[in-house]
Structures are given as structure tokens and as C-alpha cells.
Motif scaffolding. Structure first.
Motif, PDB file in Angstrom:
ATOM      1  N   GLU A 158       0.859  -1.186   0.000  1.00 31.48           N
ATOM      2  CA  GLU A 158       0.000   0.000   0.000  1.00 31.48           C
ATOM      3  C   GLU A 158       0.896   1.238   0.000  1.00 31.48           C
ATOM      4  O   GLU A 158       1.608   1.505   0.975  1.00 31.48           O
ATOM      5  CB  GLU A 158      -0.924   0.003   1.222  1.00 31.48           C
ATOM      6  CG  GLU A 158      -1.936  -1.139   1.218  1.00 31.48           C
ATOM      7  CD  GLU A 158      -2.949  -0.996   2.333  1.00 31.48           C
ATOM      8  OE1 GLU A 158      -3.129   0.129   2.830  1.00 31.48           O
ATOM      9  OE2 GLU A 158      -3.540  -2.013   2.710  1.00 31.48           O
ATOM     10  N   HIS A 211      -0.550   6.874  -0.031  1.00 27.76           N
ATOM     11  CA  HIS A 211      -1.834   7.296   0.517  1.00 27.76           C
ATOM     12  C   HIS A 211      -1.767   8.760   0.953  1.00 27.76           C
ATOM     13  O   HIS A 211      -0.991   9.116   1.838  1.00 27.76           O
ATOM     14  CB  HIS A 211      -2.218   6.439   1.722  1.00 27.76           C
ATOM     15  CG  HIS A 211      -2.421   4.991   1.388  1.00 27.76           C
ATOM     16  ND1 HIS A 211      -3.096   4.579   0.281  1.00 27.76           N
ATOM     17  CD2 HIS A 211      -2.052   3.863   2.047  1.00 27.76           C
ATOM     18  CE1 HIS A 211      -3.141   3.260   0.247  1.00 27.76           C
ATOM     19  NE2 HIS A 211      -2.502   2.794   1.297  1.00 27.76           N
ATOM     20  N   TYR A 219      -8.434  11.146   5.068  1.00 28.56           N
ATOM     21  CA  TYR A 219      -7.852  10.369   3.987  1.00 28.56           C
ATOM     22  C   TYR A 219      -8.527  10.770   2.692  1.00 28.56           C
ATOM     23  O   TYR A 219      -9.755  10.766   2.599  1.00 28.56           O
ATOM     24  CB  TYR A 219      -8.040   8.881   4.275  1.00 28.56           C
ATOM     25  CG  TYR A 219      -7.379   7.994   3.263  1.00 28.56           C
ATOM     26  CD1 TYR A 219      -5.991   7.912   3.184  1.00 28.56           C
ATOM     27  CD2 TYR A 219      -8.137   7.248   2.374  1.00 28.56           C
ATOM     28  CE1 TYR A 219      -5.381   7.110   2.251  1.00 28.56           C
ATOM     29  CE2 TYR A 219      -7.523   6.440   1.441  1.00 28.56           C
ATOM     30  CZ  TYR A 219      -6.150   6.373   1.371  1.00 28.56           C
ATOM     31  OH  TYR A 219      -5.551   5.575   0.436  1.00 28.56           O
ATOM     32  N   SER A 231      -9.773   3.796  -1.755  1.00 29.82           N
ATOM     33  CA  SER A 231      -8.958   2.602  -1.562  1.00 29.82           C
ATOM     34  C   SER A 231      -9.750   1.613  -0.739  1.00 29.82           C
ATOM     35  O   SER A 231     -10.943   1.793  -0.506  1.00 29.82           O
ATOM     36  CB  SER A 231      -7.659   2.950  -0.839  1.00 29.82           C
ATOM     37  OG  SER A 231      -7.900   3.148   0.532  1.00 29.82           O
ATOM     38  N   TYR A 273      -9.651   1.481   2.218  1.00 26.43           N
ATOM     39  CA  TYR A 273     -10.007   2.144   3.468  1.00 26.43           C
ATOM     40  C   TYR A 273     -11.440   2.683   3.445  1.00 26.43           C
ATOM     41  O   TYR A 273     -11.931   3.186   4.442  1.00 26.43           O
ATOM     42  CB  TYR A 273      -9.067   3.318   3.742  1.00 26.43           C
ATOM     43  CG  TYR A 273      -7.703   2.931   4.221  1.00 26.43           C
ATOM     44  CD1 TYR A 273      -7.447   1.673   4.758  1.00 26.43           C
ATOM     45  CD2 TYR A 273      -6.645   3.834   4.146  1.00 26.43           C
ATOM     46  CE1 TYR A 273      -6.180   1.319   5.187  1.00 26.43           C
ATOM     47  CE2 TYR A 273      -5.371   3.496   4.574  1.00 26.43           C
ATOM     48  CZ  TYR A 273      -5.150   2.236   5.087  1.00 26.43           C
ATOM     49  OH  TYR A 273      -3.898   1.907   5.514  1.00 26.43           O
ATOM     50  N   SER A 316      -3.600   5.619  10.776  1.00 26.93           N
ATOM     51  CA  SER A 316      -4.384   5.538   9.547  1.00 26.93           C
ATOM     52  C   SER A 316      -5.839   5.312   9.913  1.00 26.93           C
ATOM     53  O   SER A 316      -6.148   4.968  11.067  1.00 26.93           O
ATOM     54  CB  SER A 316      -3.884   4.389   8.664  1.00 26.93           C
ATOM     55  OG  SER A 316      -4.409   3.151   9.111  1.00 26.93           O
TER      56      SER A 316
END
Length: 232
Positions: free
Chosen positions: A144, A147, A179, A183, A185, A213
């Protein structure tokens, strides 16, 4: 790597890079970190007797753990624990981890981190009116990369914390993060907060709660050795 092998690696590294007195100081303190007690804690006297810095860490609902400062390299503090973890910090912010279920590998644009300015000018910013914005990218284990995260700092109300049984008057800063890219997430909350408490007299960071995160759990850091120095 097992805990014993990790401990031995740190032990050997310290032994080969430190003088005899420093080596013994590290070894005595690392014995605390590697003992893995449940709900670890230290008294003010124990912290004051430690030859190197220690801090208290709690990840989510896990038992508290003692971490020892193993290295200070290029402005980065590297803390190790008995559960096979390492936190690398710059001016109090976690910029890399080792030994977690998902590790932070890289944090970019750290030279513009507002936390560094706050740490050096806490008294100046004590009015609570100043805010700072920052954007950075992070890379994580599990392929990953890149980000993007937006950060916005504001000064909250002043608070008095009781740490090591001592009342400490602090400035409390809140960092709101978001964020900014689609993704995996998306199934998580994409907005969260970090918290930082600075001693009002010295400006030293004495406590922080950082969530690295949207998918990770909060981590509480209490900087025991700094607090012990403030108490004297």
C-alpha cells in the motif's frame, strides 16, 4: 523475528556502539521492556533512576507496555518494546513502525510537519487561535503506497493532566486528519483525530494519542522520562 531474537539484536547493537557504562544502562532498562508485564507501569522513582529514556505505550485495548529509547539518529528517536515492536519518531510524531500487524513504512513531507513548529513555540501559540494545515503521503506494508492525508492543527482548551502522580498544566493541540483517496479504506472512517499535550512551562511534549491511519487503532504515548525531569 521472535522476541528473544529481536531483543538479542538490539542488545548486540547497543553493546557494539556504546561505551561500557551506557551499555549497562541500556541493558538494565531493556530488561524492563522485554519482561512483558501485563499492564506495565513505573513509579516516578523508577523512572528517575533509569539511565535512559522510557515511555509508557498502550495500543488500543492492549495492556500497557514500557518502551526504551534504543537509538537517537538524525533527529529520530527509536523506541523498542518487549512485544517485538519499534516506533520511530520525529518531534513526537510516529514516522515509521516495525513489528505491528500493519507497519508504517514511510511518511513524506515531514519537514513541513506543523507539529515541529508547535513543539518549538508552544508558548507563542498558546492563545488557541492559531491553526496549521499540512498534506503528506504514507506507505504501508502489504503493498500500500502513496496514501494522501490532509492534516489540520488547532489549539484546544488547556488541561491539567496527572502523570506519574504529578499534576502537569498543559496546552492541548488537536490534529484532525482525513484520507483523500479511494482505496480499501473506504469501509473505514476516513476522518480521525490525534491529540498532543505540551507542558505549559517548558513546552515539552508529555503525552500524545496518535492514530496512524483510518484502519488502525489509537496509540497512547506517555513520555515518562520527560515528565520525571519536569518533576525535579
Amino acid at each position: 523475528m521472535t522476541i528473544k531474537k529481536f531483543a538479542f539484536a538490539i542488545f548486540v547493537a547497543i553493546a557494539t556502539t556504546s561505551c561500557s557504562g551506557t551499555y549497562h544502562a541500556y541493558y538494565d532498562t531493556l530488561k524492563i521492556a522485554f519482561s512483558e508485564p501485563k499492564g506495565a507501569d513505573m513509579t516516578l522513582a523508577q523512572v528517575a533512576e533509569s539511565k535512559i529514556d522510557v515511555m509508557l505505550v498502550q495500543r488500543g485495548e492492549r495492556p500497557k507496555a514500557i518502551m526504551a529509547l534504543a537509538y537517537l539518529e538524525n533527529g529520530r528517536h527509536k523506541w523498542v518494546s518487549g512485544d517485538n515492536a519499534m516506533f520511530v519518531m520525529e518531534q513526537g510524531r510516529v514516522v515509521r513502525t516495525l513489528g505491528l500487524n500493519k507497519d508504517l513504512l514511510y511518511l513524506g513531507n515531514s519537514q513541513k510537519d506543523p507539529l515541529k513548529r508547535i513543539a518549538s513555540s508552544t508558548k507563542v501559540n498558546a492563545s488557541g487561535k492559531q491553526s496549521s494545515k499540512w498534506r503528506y503521503i504514507t506507505d504501508w506494508s502489504g503493498d500500500e503506497y502513496g496514501h494522501p492525508i490532509d492534516s489540520h492543527f488547532t489549539a484546544s482548551e488547556n488541561e491539567t493532566l496527572t502523570l506519574l502522580s504529578k499534576p502537569i498544566k498543559t496546552f492541548h493541540y488537536v490534529e484532525t486528519l482525513s484520507y483523500q483517496a479511494p482505496s480499501d479504506y473506504l469501509r473505514f472512517n476516513q476522518n480521525w483525530q490525534n491529540h498532543y499535550w505540551f507542558d505549559r512551562q517548558s513546552g515539552a511534549l508529555v503525552k500524545s494519542i496518535q492514530t496512524l491511519s483510518p484502519a488502525s487503532e489509537p496509540i497512547e504515548f506517555v513520555y515518562l522520562s520527560r515528565i520525571a525531569r519536569l518533576a525535579h
